[in-house]
Design a protein around this motif. Structure first.
Motif, PDB file in Angstrom:
ATOM      1  N   GLU A  73       0.837  -1.210   0.000  1.00 41.23           N
ATOM      2  CA  GLU A  73       0.000   0.000   0.000  1.00 41.23           C
ATOM      3  C   GLU A  73       0.868   1.256   0.000  1.00 41.23           C
ATOM      4  O   GLU A  73       0.577   2.232  -0.722  1.00 41.23           O
ATOM      5  CB  GLU A  73      -0.919   0.008   1.220  1.00 41.23           C
ATOM      6  CG  GLU A  73      -2.012  -1.051   1.210  1.00 41.23           C
ATOM      7  CD  GLU A  73      -1.479  -2.449   1.529  1.00 41.23           C
ATOM      8  OE1 GLU A  73      -0.332  -2.574   2.046  1.00 41.23           O
ATOM      9  OE2 GLU A  73      -2.217  -3.426   1.257  1.00 41.23           O
ATOM     10  N   GLU A  74       1.921   1.255   0.799  1.00 41.46           N
ATOM     11  CA  GLU A  74       2.813   2.419   0.847  1.00 41.46           C
ATOM     12  C   GLU A  74       3.544   2.595  -0.480  1.00 41.46           C
ATOM     13  O   GLU A  74       3.768   3.731  -0.932  1.00 41.46           O
ATOM     14  CB  GLU A  74       3.810   2.265   1.986  1.00 41.46           C
ATOM     15  CG  GLU A  74       3.189   2.415   3.361  1.00 41.46           C
ATOM     16  CD  GLU A  74       4.163   2.068   4.473  1.00 41.46           C
ATOM     17  OE1 GLU A  74       4.079   2.695   5.543  1.00 41.46           O
ATOM     18  OE2 GLU A  74       5.002   1.158   4.284  1.00 41.46           O
ATOM     19  N   GLU A 132       1.273   4.309  -2.822  1.00 43.74           N
ATOM     20  CA  GLU A 132       1.227   5.747  -2.544  1.00 43.74           C
ATOM     21  C   GLU A 132       2.437   6.452  -3.155  1.00 43.74           C
ATOM     22  O   GLU A 132       2.321   7.543  -3.713  1.00 43.74           O
ATOM     23  CB  GLU A 132       1.205   5.980  -1.036  1.00 43.74           C
ATOM     24  CG  GLU A 132       1.236   7.458  -0.642  1.00 43.74           C
ATOM     25  CD  GLU A 132       1.407   7.678   0.852  1.00 43.74           C
ATOM     26  OE1 GLU A 132       1.701   8.814   1.241  1.00 43.74           O
ATOM     27  OE2 GLU A 132       1.271   6.697   1.613  1.00 43.74           O
ATOM     28  N   ALA A 190       1.905   6.797  -6.802  1.00 39.44           N
ATOM     29  CA  ALA A 190       0.891   7.812  -7.074  1.00 39.44           C
ATOM     30  C   ALA A 190       1.466   9.221  -6.942  1.00 39.44           C
ATOM     31  O   ALA A 190       1.165  10.116  -7.752  1.00 39.44           O
ATOM     32  CB  ALA A 190      -0.296   7.633  -6.128  1.00 39.44           C
ATOM     33  N   GLN A 220       6.395  15.406   0.095  1.00 44.96           N
ATOM     34  CA  GLN A 220       5.578  14.243   0.429  1.00 44.96           C
ATOM     35  C   GLN A 220       6.244  12.950  -0.034  1.00 44.96           C
ATOM     36  O   GLN A 220       6.166  11.915   0.646  1.00 44.96           O
ATOM     37  CB  GLN A 220       4.194  14.374  -0.197  1.00 44.96           C
ATOM     38  CG  GLN A 220       3.338  15.474   0.410  1.00 44.96           C
ATOM     39  CD  GLN A 220       2.036  15.669  -0.340  1.00 44.96           C
ATOM     40  OE1 GLN A 220       1.458  14.713  -0.861  1.00 44.96           O
ATOM     41  NE2 GLN A 220       1.576  16.900  -0.413  1.00 44.96           N
ATOM     42  N   ALA A 234       7.307  10.011   2.432  1.00 49.27           N
ATOM     43  CA  ALA A 234       6.739   8.672   2.252  1.00 49.27           C
ATOM     44  C   ALA A 234       7.824   7.605   2.257  1.00 49.27           C
ATOM     45  O   ALA A 234       7.621   6.505   2.797  1.00 49.27           O
ATOM     46  CB  ALA A 234       5.943   8.611   0.949  1.00 49.27           C
TER      47      ALA A 234
END
Length: 228
Positions: free
Chosen positions: A114-115, A118, A121, A148, A152
């Protein structure tokens, strides 16, 4: 129509909250030196300029303070934060080279699916933003996405102390104030992709190397601002 006006119109088409619009306007003004280090920013003046109430201006300035863009002085309101000196810049580069390759190494070992999604994205949005416009608002938005992205990676590495240390540095705002040429955005996108692919391949050494290469290339791009 100026790039500033086009950016403002673009924000309204995206339906951004008013506080976000004000934040982006002030951030753009700082990055492009329409307001200088030490200049005072008052709630009343900003509210009048953008024809908004004082509430979203307060929200925007609180966020700008948290991001290290403005500094609040007791009984004197807000002022634009100082620019990095050459010595501070080199110290910041040295610290990033100590922390971020290690964070990328850990991310290759620990980052969840999931990370990683991200991270991809964010990279895709940065690419879109870089090609959307060469205006001030696009550059300001790119600087936020860049912050960001690196946050992340640090979060994916799982070391809270590294993540918090990088967040407190407000690295990206200070760096993006130094220069705003196209190469800063276009080259960073390719370098980020190398970091992502190494993390996705679960290759810790490659991830650390790709992050180090990116940081060193980024330092060269921003260092040029001190040589002009």
């Amino acid at each position: 129509m100026t790039s500033r006006d086009r950016g403002r119109g673009e924000e309204r088409r995206r339906g951004l909250p008013i506080a976000d619009e004000v934040y982006n306007e002030i951030l753009s003004s700082v990055l492009f030196s329409r307001v200088q280090a030490g200049d005072r920013i008052t709630i009343d003046a900003v509210a009048r300029e953008y024809n908004v109430s004082q509430t979203p201006v307060r929200e925007a300035l609180h966020r700008l303070q948290a991001d290290g863009i403005v500094v609040r002085h007791h009984l004197a309101g807000y002022r634009v934060a100082p620019m990095l000196t050459r010595e501070q810049f080199e110290d910041l580069v040295e610290l990033r080279l100590l922390l971020e390759p290690a964070a990328a190494r850990r991310a290759a070992e620990r980052m969840s699916v999931e990370e990683l999604g991200e991270l991809r994205a964010l990279s895709a949005e940065m690419s879109t933003e870089a090609h959307r416009s060469t205006g001030e608002h696009a550059y300001a938005r790119f600087s936020q996405l860049d912050a960001q992205f690196h946050e992340a990676v640090a979060r994916g590495g799982g070391n809270q102390f590294v993540r918090e240390s990088l967040t407190r540095l407000h690295t990206h705002v200070h760096l993006f104030r130094l220069a705003h040429q196209t190469s800063i955005t276009s080259e960073a996108i390719d370098e980020h992709e190398a970091v992502i692919e190494a993390i996705a391949s679960r290759a810790p050494d490659a991830a650390a190397f790709a992050m180090r290469q990116h940081l060193e290339a980024s330092a060269r791009r921003f260092r040029a601002a001190f040589d002009t």
